[in-house]
Design a protein around this motif. Structure first.
Motif, PDB file in Angstrom:
ATOM      1  N   SER A 145      95.057 111.038  26.872  1.00  0.00           N
ATOM      2  CA  SER A 145      96.518 110.998  26.720  1.00  0.00           C
ATOM      3  C   SER A 145      97.174 112.355  26.898  1.00  0.00           C
ATOM      4  O   SER A 145      98.322 112.430  27.311  1.00  0.00           O
ATOM      5  CB  SER A 145      96.894 110.413  25.363  1.00  0.00           C
ATOM      6  N   THR A 146      96.472 113.438  26.608  1.00  0.00           N
ATOM      7  CA  THR A 146      97.102 114.749  26.708  1.00  0.00           C
ATOM      8  C   THR A 146      96.863 115.456  28.030  1.00  0.00           C
ATOM      9  O   THR A 146      97.658 116.303  28.418  1.00  0.00           O
ATOM     10  CB  THR A 146      96.629 115.678  25.571  1.00  0.00           C
ATOM     11  N   ALA A 147      95.790 115.112  28.738  1.00  0.00           N
ATOM     12  CA  ALA A 147      95.472 115.866  29.946  1.00  0.00           C
ATOM     13  C   ALA A 147      95.341 115.025  31.213  1.00  0.00           C
ATOM     14  O   ALA A 147      95.646 115.504  32.300  1.00  0.00           O
ATOM     15  CB  ALA A 147      94.174 116.640  29.736  1.00  0.00           C
ATOM     16  N   VAL A 148      94.902 113.794  31.102  1.00  0.00           N
ATOM     17  CA  VAL A 148      94.565 113.026  32.297  1.00  0.00           C
ATOM     18  C   VAL A 148      95.635 111.987  32.658  1.00  0.00           C
ATOM     19  O   VAL A 148      95.901 111.759  33.837  1.00  0.00           O
ATOM     20  CB  VAL A 148      93.192 112.331  32.111  1.00  0.00           C
ATOM     21  N   MET A 149      96.247 111.379  31.669  1.00  0.00           N
ATOM     22  CA  MET A 149      97.208 110.299  31.908  1.00  0.00           C
ATOM     23  C   MET A 149      98.379 110.797  32.761  1.00  0.00           C
ATOM     24  O   MET A 149      98.984 111.815  32.447  1.00  0.00           O
ATOM     25  CB  MET A 149      97.726 109.797  30.562  1.00  0.00           C
ATOM     26  N   PRO A 150      98.694 110.085  33.862  1.00  0.00           N
ATOM     27  CA  PRO A 150      99.833 110.509  34.685  1.00  0.00           C
ATOM     28  C   PRO A 150     101.156 110.207  33.984  1.00  0.00           C
ATOM     29  O   PRO A 150     101.350 109.120  33.458  1.00  0.00           O
ATOM     30  CB  PRO A 150      99.687 109.675  35.961  1.00  0.00           C
ATOM     31  N   VAL A 151     102.023 111.214  33.939  1.00  0.00           N
ATOM     32  CA  VAL A 151     103.345 111.040  33.341  1.00  0.00           C
ATOM     33  C   VAL A 151     104.358 111.524  34.351  1.00  0.00           C
ATOM     34  O   VAL A 151     104.285 112.665  34.787  1.00  0.00           O
ATOM     35  CB  VAL A 151     103.466 111.836  32.031  1.00  0.00           C
ATOM     36  N   PRO A 152     105.292 110.715  34.771  1.00  0.00           N
ATOM     37  CA  PRO A 152     105.482 109.310  34.436  1.00  0.00           C
ATOM     38  C   PRO A 152     104.493 108.428  35.200  1.00  0.00           C
ATOM     39  O   PRO A 152     104.095 108.760  36.306  1.00  0.00           O
ATOM     40  CB  PRO A 152     106.912 109.033  34.876  1.00  0.00           C
ATOM     41  N   LEU A 153     104.134 107.337  34.577  1.00  0.00           N
ATOM     42  CA  LEU A 153     103.190 106.414  35.210  1.00  0.00           C
ATOM     43  C   LEU A 153     103.838 105.734  36.412  1.00  0.00           C
ATOM     44  O   LEU A 153     103.253 105.641  37.483  1.00  0.00           O
ATOM     45  CB  LEU A 153     102.708 105.364  34.209  1.00  0.00           C
ATOM     46  N   ILE A 154     105.056 105.263  36.220  1.00  0.00           N
ATOM     47  CA  ILE A 154     105.812 104.630  37.299  1.00  0.00           C
ATOM     48  C   ILE A 154     106.933 105.591  37.681  1.00  0.00           C
ATOM     49  O   ILE A 154     107.866 105.785  36.910  1.00  0.00           O
ATOM     50  CB  ILE A 154     106.417 103.277  36.859  1.00  0.00           C
ATOM     51  N   PRO A 155     106.852 106.222  38.863  1.00  0.00           N
ATOM     52  CA  PRO A 155     107.896 107.173  39.234  1.00  0.00           C
ATOM     53  C   PRO A 155     109.233 106.481  39.449  1.00  0.00           C
ATOM     54  O   PRO A 155     109.297 105.380  39.982  1.00  0.00           O
ATOM     55  CB  PRO A 155     107.382 107.811  40.520  1.00  0.00           C
ATOM     56  N   LYS A 156     110.279 107.129  38.974  1.00  0.00           N
ATOM     57  CA  LYS A 156     111.627 106.583  39.181  1.00  0.00           C
ATOM     58  C   LYS A 156     112.015 106.791  40.637  1.00  0.00           C
ATOM     59  O   LYS A 156     111.692 107.810  41.223  1.00  0.00           O
ATOM     60  CB  LYS A 156     112.645 107.316  38.319  1.00  0.00           C
ATOM     61  N   SER A 157     112.737 105.836  41.202  1.00  0.00           N
ATOM     62  CA  SER A 157     113.279 106.071  42.536  1.00  0.00           C
ATOM     63  C   SER A 157     114.559 106.873  42.322  1.00  0.00           C
ATOM     64  O   SER A 157     115.507 106.419  41.706  1.00  0.00           O
ATOM     65  CB  SER A 157     113.542 104.766  43.273  1.00  0.00           C
ATOM     66  N   GLU A 158     114.531 108.122  42.792  1.00  0.00           N
ATOM     67  CA  GLU A 158     115.633 109.034  42.528  1.00  0.00           C
ATOM     68  C   GLU A 158     116.913 108.598  43.222  1.00  0.00           C
ATOM     69  O   GLU A 158     118.004 108.776  42.711  1.00  0.00           O
ATOM     70  CB  GLU A 158     115.242 110.440  42.967  1.00  0.00           C
ATOM     71  N   SER A 159     116.764 108.018  44.382  1.00  0.00           N
ATOM     72  CA  SER A 159     117.942 107.511  45.089  1.00  0.00           C
ATOM     73  C   SER A 159     117.450 106.487  46.096  1.00  0.00           C
ATOM     74  O   SER A 159     116.261 106.329  46.322  1.00  0.00           O
ATOM     75  CB  SER A 159     118.688 108.637  45.805  1.00  0.00           C
ATOM     76  N   GLN A 160     118.382 105.815  46.696  1.00  0.00           N
ATOM     77  CA  GLN A 160     117.998 104.814  47.683  1.00  0.00           C
ATOM     78  C   GLN A 160     117.581 105.470  49.002  1.00  0.00           C
ATOM     79  O   GLN A 160     116.872 104.888  49.774  1.00  0.00           O
ATOM     80  CB  GLN A 160     119.153 103.843  47.945  1.00  0.00           C
ATOM     81  N   ARG A 161     118.015 106.704  49.225  1.00  0.00           N
ATOM     82  CA  ARG A 161     117.685 107.383  50.464  1.00  0.00           C
ATOM     83  C   ARG A 161     116.992 108.701  50.154  1.00  0.00           C
ATOM     84  O   ARG A 161     117.440 109.463  49.310  1.00  0.00           O
ATOM     85  CB  ARG A 161     118.939 107.647  51.280  1.00  0.00           C
TER      86      ARG A 161
END
Length: 165
Positions: A145-161
């Motif tokens: 949880s402190t070193a290996v887990m990807p954060v954020p797990l689900i990347p936000k779509s910053e914009s539509q383009r």
């Protein structure tokens, strides 16, 4: 070139292609997260099998005889498989659900919250007959949880383009 269009002189990716790309990468990130947890969990149980005290022979005719090193090692690995069902699978579910709903916390705070949450499935190891099981399993959970887990797990779509390059 059909996935790119020019907007105000800047090549940008079409939204439909971006959506497909984000979905694919999200699934891959979740899979990699689960796989990395399984590998850390397995490594912890291999170490437990190597350093934990040898088990007593379960044969009722054997009077306080210990199993050989390899028999004891394999016994701990079998226990590790059962522990994966009791600790590992709930941990993966907790991490994926928390990763999906994580939106506003900073990564260090999110990692701390997830660390507390994924330590909960390991509570019954407090009653194990060897302290190595508890300590190494807790160490594996904290390491993940402190070193290996990807954060954020689900990347936000910053914009539509997204600008090209």
């Amino acid at each position: 070139m059909d996935q790119w269009e020019v907007h105000e002189g800047v090549p940008v990716m079409e939204a439909s292609h971006l959506d497909r790309q984000c979905k694919g990468s999200s699934i891959v990130r979740v899979f990699r997260c689960a796989l990395s947890y399984v590998l850390i969990f397995a490594l912890a149980w291999v170490i437990i099998g190597l350093i934990a005290p040898r088990e007593v022979d379960p044969d009722p005719e054997a009077v306080r005889e210990y199993l050989s090193f390899w028999e004891s090692f394999l016994s701990y690995l079998r226990t590790g498989v059962v522990m994966f069902l009791l600790i590992g699978a709930p941990t993966i579910v907790i991490v994926v659900v928390a990763g999906i709903f994580h939106r506003k916390m900073e990564p260090p705070i999110f990692r701390a919250v997830v660390t507390v949450l994924i330590l909960m499935p390991a509570w019954f190891l407090l009653f194990s007959n060897t302290v190595q099981m508890l300590l190494l399993q807790v160490a594996a959970q904290v390491l993940f949880s402190t070193a290996v887990m990807p954060v954020p797990l689900i990347p936000k779509s910053e914009s539509q383009r997204v600008p090209k390059g």
